[in-house]
Design an enzyme around this catalytic site. Sequence first.
Site, short mmCIF file in Angstrom:
data_model
loop_
_atom_site.label_atom_id
_atom_site.label_comp_id
_atom_site.label_asym_id
_atom_site.label_seq_id
_atom_site.Cartn_x
_atom_site.Cartn_y
_atom_site.Cartn_z
N GLU B 54 0.87 -1.17 0.00
CA GLU B 54 0.00 0.00 0.00
C GLU B 54 0.90 1.21 0.00
OE1 GLU B 54 -2.78 0.77 3.16
OE2 GLU B 54 -3.54 -1.27 3.01
N ASP B 65 -6.07 8.59 10.44
CA ASP B 65 -4.77 8.08 10.88
C ASP B 65 -4.47 8.48 12.31
OD1 ASP B 65 -3.19 6.58 8.83
OD2 ASP B 65 -3.90 8.24 7.60
#
Lengths: 415, 272
Positions: B54, B65
Amino acid sequence: MTDTTDTTESGLTVDELPRPGRFGDFGGRYVPEALVPALEQLDEARQKAAVDPEFQDELARLHATYTGRPSIITEVPRFAAHCGGARVVLKREDLNHTGSHKINNVLAQALLTKRMGKTRIIAETGAGQHGVATATAAALMGLECTVYMGKVDTERQALNVARMKILGAEVVAVEHGSATLKDAINEALRDWVTNVTTTHYAIGTVTGPHPFPEMVRDFHAIIGEEARAQVLELTGRLPDAVVACVGGGSNAMGIFHRFVPDTGVRLIGIEAGGEGVQSGRHAARFAADATPGVLHGAMSYLMQDTDGQTVESHSISAGLDYPSVGPEHAHLRDSGRAEYRYATDDAVMEAFRLLCRTEGIIPALESAHALVGAMEVGRELGPDGLVLVNLSGRGDKDMHTAAAYFGLVEEGTQS
Amino acid sequence: MSTTQATRLGEVLERCRAEGRAALVGYLPVGYPSVEGSIEAMKVLVEAGCDIVEVGVAYSDPVIDGPVNQEAMAAALAAGVRVDDVFTAVSAVRDAGAVPVVMTYWNLVLKRGVEAFAADLEAAGGAGLITPDLVPDEADDWLAASERHGLDRVFLVAPSSTPDRLEKVTSACRGFVYAASTMGVTGVRTSVDTDARTLVERVREVTDVPVCIGLGVSTREQAAEIAAYADGVIVGSALVRTLAGDGELSERLEALRSLTTELAQGVREGKR
């Protein structure tokens, strides 16, 4: 993003009808999937509440006995002498409990929080007005409350931090990024995505994912409802222009909304021009060629670089210091129904002092942007003009900034 | 939305399944600690056993995040990383022998233009996009562009997803479905919730598209546990944290190699 569809009498495009959560091309719901069920639950709850007499009665009772509604209007002739002689009327949202319009939205969202069976409410805040309002509503209704505030802002607005704490809220200073409003929203979203089953995120302005822009506007629409009737009663006619400051844009949508179908009434939003649009240090999204983009769940105009990274905004007023703007404003602007101008920090400070000196009213620095707009528009209209200004908040919170700007406090005596 | 159409992510997951194991998916953001350093690190992931990389794009406002990835992204941006660098990293991962998929916040795609981003990604050899803040409801342009360019579309599902949402989201996915193991943001967790297994079971009821589990995985034991029921194990913050350690870059790359090797063993130990 130019709208080419037909417009209705109200100035709204017909193509928004089949697309809930969209204002023309703007708005939408750009969020992690984990939040979608909560947004759907909220949308259902607020639609039910909108037609539920019990909810409406409870909110009306709170506004009458707690907020202090209806807020009055005040005609300000001594200030108006500096506005080309036009008549100027202020809508006094500064007189609401907690000192600004923010309480209108927060009380309603706190009621919804309880209806959804949630026990905790969180909020972001810049200057602290929305944080204080949320902490107040949480205390009133027995909800747990956490407020996210950029570290820079907690230092600039220490008094509001103390107010939130004494009301029982936890205040989290956010140190990531620019440590201001945008980063406080990021952190509140992270909290929400983690605790969404027990927690409601009471967004403080007309941005964020659907249904927030529409819902927050509706909870503030009472400002325009009242003001329209009050101005008609006072003057026998509708104003030529309605002027309000625009950060995210909740006080402006609140006073604009009822006037949107009155096509003879100009709607004028005033953005934060900071140190001037040429300086790059401002929050004048419309004036400075901001382009459409997504931030915090909504498509709107956004200050961004060529890669799409958010560019930091600047304003002397923390409440307007935001790089994007509510999506309905983007649509009102592109459809031509509303116009947007900006006021620089220096012009704002002059208007702030002028209202204090001529009328004995200390406005919030945010609201002083609208006063700069009224001075400009009044001069353009001349003595026959009638201008309605939303005085969205009081300026007690800004005395530290004002004292420093005008040199009112001797060196060393300021905190 | 065909789920039978050939997909590059689907092929590698199918190959792993044939080997009787789950795939290992490793995440790193481009530009951390530098563009070159991140590309070196991605090559290490491939050499040590990642099947899919990724390739993360640093963003100014990464709301899904946790602190580890936020700080890495902020450092990458401060060091001047650009979206263009992502395509360089994608090509490097492909050349190293793994399948690259880009994970990006949506505004960066919008700003470049959905069609332009898709064309550049295809040209660089990327398999598709993982879009953590885009739901299929807002993805018409991307659904069309991904068809034109033969790219995979990975949307996320979460424990909070209702049956209707699972149906809607997975039917838009091609390549794999990204199942968030728990409610929350990226970050290392000591245990991965039983929510994860339940969610995978719920996804399997509505789609044949492979399911990979992400959020919170950091150890060989966790990887093995998840490999028993998911098609792929996604590891992000644990790798970023390793790369963020003290010492010379070469030492940190060796630490990254050891951790990745462990995780690659983990995905082969899941009892299926």
